[in-house]
Design a protein around this motif. Structure first.
Motif, PDB file in Angstrom:
ATOM      1  N   ARG A 352      -5.477  72.660  76.202  1.00  0.00           N
ATOM      2  CA  ARG A 352      -5.496  73.708  77.220  1.00  0.00           C
ATOM      3  C   ARG A 352      -6.947  74.141  77.483  1.00  0.00           C
ATOM      4  O   ARG A 352      -7.733  74.275  76.551  1.00  0.00           O
ATOM      5  N   ARG A 353      -7.287  74.350  78.746  1.00  0.00           N
ATOM      6  CA  ARG A 353      -8.681  74.529  79.130  1.00  0.00           C
ATOM      7  C   ARG A 353      -9.344  75.699  78.393  1.00  0.00           C
ATOM      8  O   ARG A 353     -10.485  75.584  77.933  1.00  0.00           O
ATOM      9  N   ASP A 354      -8.675  76.824  78.266  1.00  0.00           N
ATOM     10  CA  ASP A 354      -9.303  77.963  77.597  1.00  0.00           C
ATOM     11  C   ASP A 354      -9.568  77.682  76.129  1.00  0.00           C
ATOM     12  O   ASP A 354     -10.563  78.134  75.560  1.00  0.00           O
ATOM     13  N   TYR A 359     -13.527  76.499  71.779  1.00  0.00           N
ATOM     14  CA  TYR A 359     -14.000  75.755  70.605  1.00  0.00           C
ATOM     15  C   TYR A 359     -14.936  74.600  70.966  1.00  0.00           C
ATOM     16  O   TYR A 359     -15.290  73.810  70.087  1.00  0.00           O
ATOM     17  N   ASN A 360     -15.298  74.493  72.261  1.00  0.00           N
ATOM     18  CA  ASN A 360     -16.197  73.429  72.721  1.00  0.00           C
ATOM     19  C   ASN A 360     -15.666  72.044  72.323  1.00  0.00           C
ATOM     20  O   ASN A 360     -16.360  71.240  71.686  1.00  0.00           O
ATOM     21  N   LEU A 361     -14.439  71.759  72.704  1.00  0.00           N
ATOM     22  CA  LEU A 361     -13.784  70.503  72.330  1.00  0.00           C
ATOM     23  C   LEU A 361     -14.018  69.448  73.403  1.00  0.00           C
ATOM     24  O   LEU A 361     -13.746  69.669  74.587  1.00  0.00           O
ATOM     25  N   SER A 365     -12.386  63.922  67.488  1.00  0.00           N
ATOM     26  CA  SER A 365     -13.038  64.345  66.243  1.00  0.00           C
ATOM     27  C   SER A 365     -13.359  65.837  66.283  1.00  0.00           C
ATOM     28  O   SER A 365     -13.256  66.533  65.261  1.00  0.00           O
ATOM     29  N   ASP A 366     -13.734  66.353  67.457  1.00  0.00           N
ATOM     30  CA  ASP A 366     -13.950  67.803  67.596  1.00  0.00           C
ATOM     31  C   ASP A 366     -12.658  68.567  67.299  1.00  0.00           C
ATOM     32  O   ASP A 366     -12.674  69.640  66.689  1.00  0.00           O
ATOM     33  N   LEU A 367     -11.558  68.018  67.749  1.00  0.00           N
ATOM     34  CA  LEU A 367     -10.261  68.677  67.586  1.00  0.00           C
ATOM     35  C   LEU A 367      -9.885  68.849  66.119  1.00  0.00           C
ATOM     36  O   LEU A 367      -9.236  69.834  65.749  1.00  0.00           O
ATOM     37  N   ALA A 368     -10.306  67.924  65.276  1.00  0.00           N
ATOM     38  CA  ALA A 368      -9.920  67.962  63.860  1.00  0.00           C
ATOM     39  C   ALA A 368     -10.368  69.248  63.179  1.00  0.00           C
ATOM     40  O   ALA A 368      -9.679  69.758  62.282  1.00  0.00           O
ATOM     41  N   ALA A 369     -11.499  69.808  63.598  1.00  0.00           N
ATOM     42  CA  ALA A 369     -12.047  70.997  62.938  1.00  0.00           C
ATOM     43  C   ALA A 369     -11.222  72.251  63.185  1.00  0.00           C
ATOM     44  O   ALA A 369     -11.269  73.198  62.392  1.00  0.00           O
ATOM     45  N   VAL A 370     -10.434  72.281  64.290  1.00  0.00           N
ATOM     46  CA  VAL A 370      -9.698  73.506  64.631  1.00  0.00           C
ATOM     47  C   VAL A 370      -8.190  73.261  64.775  1.00  0.00           C
ATOM     48  O   VAL A 370      -7.453  74.153  65.184  1.00  0.00           O
ATOM     49  N   ALA A 371      -7.727  72.048  64.441  1.00  0.00           N
ATOM     50  CA  ALA A 371      -6.323  71.702  64.655  1.00  0.00           C
ATOM     51  C   ALA A 371      -5.369  72.632  63.921  1.00  0.00           C
ATOM     52  O   ALA A 371      -4.261  72.914  64.402  1.00  0.00           O
ATOM     53  N   ASP A 372      -5.788  73.143  62.755  1.00  0.00           N
ATOM     54  CA  ASP A 372      -4.891  73.995  61.966  1.00  0.00           C
ATOM     55  C   ASP A 372      -4.647  75.351  62.619  1.00  0.00           C
ATOM     56  O   ASP A 372      -3.836  76.142  62.142  1.00  0.00           O
ATOM     57  N   ARG A 373      -5.310  75.628  63.745  1.00  0.00           N
ATOM     58  CA  ARG A 373      -5.090  76.883  64.477  1.00  0.00           C
ATOM     59  C   ARG A 373      -4.284  76.649  65.760  1.00  0.00           C
ATOM     60  O   ARG A 373      -4.015  77.599  66.499  1.00  0.00           O
ATOM     61  N   GLY A 437      -5.888  71.793  81.753  1.00  0.00           N
ATOM     62  CA  GLY A 437      -6.358  71.300  80.473  1.00  0.00           C
ATOM     63  C   GLY A 437      -7.511  70.336  80.610  1.00  0.00           C
ATOM     64  O   GLY A 437      -7.921  69.957  81.711  1.00  0.00           O
ATOM     65  N   VAL A 438      -8.025  69.919  79.450  1.00  0.00           N
ATOM     66  CA  VAL A 438      -9.147  68.995  79.360  1.00  0.00           C
ATOM     67  C   VAL A 438      -8.690  67.750  78.612  1.00  0.00           C
ATOM     68  O   VAL A 438      -8.109  67.852  77.528  1.00  0.00           O
ATOM     69  N   VAL A 439      -8.932  66.572  79.179  1.00  0.00           N
ATOM     70  CA  VAL A 439      -8.599  65.311  78.521  1.00  0.00           C
ATOM     71  C   VAL A 439      -9.715  64.976  77.545  1.00  0.00           C
ATOM     72  O   VAL A 439     -10.882  64.815  77.945  1.00  0.00           O
ATOM     73  N   LEU A 440      -9.364  64.867  76.258  1.00  0.00           N
ATOM     74  CA  LEU A 440     -10.372  64.581  75.237  1.00  0.00           C
ATOM     75  C   LEU A 440     -10.667  63.086  75.163  1.00  0.00           C
ATOM     76  O   LEU A 440      -9.850  62.248  75.549  1.00  0.00           O
TER      77      LEU A 440
END
Length: 512
Positions: A352-354, A359-361, A365-373, A437-440
C-alpha cells in the motif's frame, strides 16, 4: 446498482436463462435423490428404531462438513463437473429429509396405531395408510426446507466446473463486476422462493380429498415429474450434436478471455463444437486431474505452474527448461504444450502506497525489515504452492504479522480499503493500473517464468489434427501489456470477456 442489474439481466437474458436451466437440472436431480434415499432411510429408522441414533448421527456429521471441504474430498473420486456437484448437494439434502420423515412418523398418535393393529391391519398397511399420511405435513415441511437449501447451496457447483447461477456470482467476483454477482444471487433467491411456492401449492392440493381433486392431483404430479425428468436428462444425457472440444479455464479474468478466444477460433476454423467451462475452482489442482481422466481436452496453463505444481519440481523454472517440461508432460501425461501466447504472467508484490512511503520500501529485501508489522493477503492457492508463500518468505526472510486468504480480485479492494498492507499480484492484472500501491522489485529474482500456453491431450490432437493449427495461430500474439489491457477492460471498464476477446482477435486479423 439496481439499474445496472436490470440492464445486465435484460441485455444478457440468454446467458442467465441458460444458467437458470443448469441450476435447476443440478438441483432437481439432487433433490430427487435425497427425497428417495432420505425418505427411505427415514422410514426404515422409524420402523427399526435401534438404528435411528447412529443413522441420524452420521447424517448430522456429514451436514457439518463445510461445502468446499466436501467438494475437495469428492473430486479425486468423481472428478469435477455435474456429478460431484450432485453428490455433494445430495449429501447435504439428506439431513432435513431423513429427520423430517423420521420425526413425522414417530410422532403419530400411538392410540391410532393400536386401533389399526386391533382391526387386523398389517405392518405395511399401517405404514402406508396411517403413518405416512399423518406424517405428511411434517415431511412436506422438511422437503420444502431441503429444496430451498439445495437451490441456494447449488451456487457452489460452479467452483468445480459445473453450471448454474453460481457461475454468474463467481464470475462477477473474479472480474470485479458487482452487478453480475448481485444478479446471480438475486436469481437464486427468486428460484428458491418460486420452488417453495410450488411446493406450498402442492401441499395445499394434497389436502383436497374429492374424487375430482385426486384426479387433478395425479395429472399435475405426472406433468411435474415429466418436466423434472426432462430437465435432468437435458444435462446428463449427451446431445450427440457433432464432435466437441471441452475447454477449462481457471478462475481468473485473463483465463476467461483466453477461453473465449479459443472458443471463437475453434468454432470458426473447424467443424468442432466447444464446451467451455469457465473458472474451475482450485485451478491447476482440479483441472489437471480432470485432464488426466479425459473430462477436459485442453486448458490455458503457465509454464512455471506446470513445472512446480504438475511435475512437482522443486527448483525455480526458467524458459531454458521448456524442452524438458514438454518431454515430461508427453511421457508422464500424454499431453502437449501447443500455442504459447507470448505473455508472462508471473507474480509480483504490491505494498500500500502510504506504507511504502512510511518505510521507504522499494524491494522485497526492504520489506523483510518491517514485515512483522504488516498484514499480507494472497489468493488461496498461493499459500500451498511449492513456489508460493512459504518459499517466498524463506527466500527473503519475511515474517508477516498476519495473513489473509482472498479472492484474486478482492485483494485490490482490501488493499485500497486499508484492510491489508501487502498483496501478491499477477503482472498482467488489469487492476494494477488503479491500485493504491507500489510494485516492489524482486531483487533476488525469486519468481520463476510463467509463460502462458495451452496444454492439450495428445489423443485429442491426433483425433482432430486441425486443432493444432488453430492453437498455433495464437503463438506470440499477446504481450504482457496486451493481456493487462484486456484484463483492465473487463475488470474496470465492465466489458464482457467474449467482447474483449473478439475485439482483440479482430485487431490481429484472426477473424473472418
Amino acid at each position: 446498482m439496481i439499474q445496472d442489474i436490470w440492464n445486465l439481466l435484460t441485455g444478457r437474458w440468454d446467458f442467465f436463462a441458460g444458467l437458470i436451466l443448469e441450476h435447476l437440472q443440478i438441483s432437481l436431480l439432487a433433490i430427487a435423490i435425497a427425497v428417495v434415499v432420505g425418505g427411505a432411510a427415514g422410514i426404515l429408522i422409524s420402523e427399526f428404531r435401534r438404528f435411528s441414533k447412529p443413522t441420524l448421527g452420521i447424517v448430522n456429521f456429514l451436514y457439518t462438513i463445510p461445502s468446499i471441504s466436501m467438494l475437495g474430498f469428492l473430486i479425486p473420486f468423481s472428478g469435477v463437473g455435474n456429478a460431484t456437484a450432485v453428490i455433494a448437494l445430495t449429501i447435504y439434502a439428506l439431513l432435513p429429509m431423513v429427520r423430517s420423515t423420521h420425526t413425522g412418523i414417530v410422532n403419530v398418535e400411538p392410540a391410532l396405531l393400536e386401533a389399526a393393529k386391533g382391526m387386523g391391519s398389517t405392518r405395511l398397511q399401517i405404514l402406508f395408510k396411517i403413518k405416512l399420511p399423518l406424517a405428511m405435513p411434517v415431511i412436506m415441511s422438511g422437503i420444502r426446507n431441503m429444496v430451498v437449501m439445495t437451490i441456494a447451496l447449488s451456487g457452489i457447483a460452479s467452483f468445480i466446473g459445473a453450471g448454474g447461477l453460481g457461475v454468474a456470482i463467481y464470475r462477477g467476483i473474479t472480474t470485479n463486476n458487482p452487478a453480475m454477482t448481485m444478479a446471480g444471487s438475486l436469481l437464486i433467491a427468486l428460484l428458491a422462493l418460486a420452488l417453495d411456492g410450488l411446493l406450498g401449492f402442492a401441499e395445499y392440493r394434497m389436502k383436497k380429498r374429492g374424487r375430482r381433486a385426486k384426479k387433478v392431483n395425479r395429472v399435475t404430479a405426472a406433468v411435474a415429474l415429466g418436466v423434472c425428468i426432462s430437465l435432468i436428462c437435458a444435462v446428463f444425457i449427451p446431445s450427440g450434436q457433432g464432435e466437441t472440444i471441452r475447454i477449462a479455464t481457471k478462475p481468473m479474468t485473463e483465463q476467461y478471455v483466453l477461453g473465449e478466444m479459443l472458443d471463437i477460433l475453434i468454432e470458426q476454423d473447424t467443424d468442432l463444437n466447444v464446451e467451455l467451462t469457465h473458472g474451475v475452482g482450485g485451478g491447476t489442482s482440479n483441472i489437471q486431474p480432470a485432464m488426466e481422466k479425459g473430462s477436459f481436452d485442453l486448458y490455458p496453463e503457465y509454464t512455471g505452474t506446470g513445472w512446480n505444481m504438475v511435475l512437482k519440481k522443486e527448483d525455480v523454472y526458467n524458459e531454458s527448461l521448456f524442452g524438458e517440461l514438454q518431454k515430461e508432460y508427453s511421457e508422464n501425461y500424454d499431453m502437449e504444450w501447443v500455442g504459447m501466447y507470448g505473455f508472462n504472467n508471473t507474480y509480483g508484490t504490491v505494498v500500500r502506497r502510504d506504507v511504502a512511503e512510511q518505510y521507504n520500501l522499494r524491494t522485497y529485501s526492504d520489506l523483510a525489515a518491517v514485515a512483522d508489522r504488516l498484514v499480507f493477503g494472497a489468493q488461496y492457492d498461493f499459500y500451498e504452492r511449492p513456489d508460493g508463500y512459504n518459499a517466498f518468505c524463506e527466500a527473503y526472510g519475511l515474517h508477516f504479522k498476519e495473513t489473509m486468504d482472498l479472492n484474486n480480485s478482492l485483494k485490490y479492494q482490501a488493499l485500497n480499503d486499508g484492510q491489508i498492507d501487502v498483496i501478491t499480484v499477477f503482472t498482467t492484472d488489469g487492476q494494477l493500473a488503479t491500485v493504491n500501491g507500489v510494485v516492489l522489485e524482486d531483487d533476488k529474482q525469486f519468481y520463476p517464468s510463467y509463460l502462458c500456453g495451452n496444454v492439450v491431450r495428445r489423443e485429442v490432437l491426433e483425433k482432430y489434427p486441425e486443432l493444432k493449427a488453430v492453437l498455433e495461430k495464437l503463438t506470440g500474439q499477446i504481450s504482457d501489456s496486451d493481456m493487462a489491457q484486456m484484463n483492465y477492460a473487463v475488470e474496470t471498464e465492465g466489458m464482457e470477456p467474449r467482447q474483449v476477446a473478439e475485439e482483440f482477435l479482430q485487431a490481429r486479423g484472426l477473424l473472418r
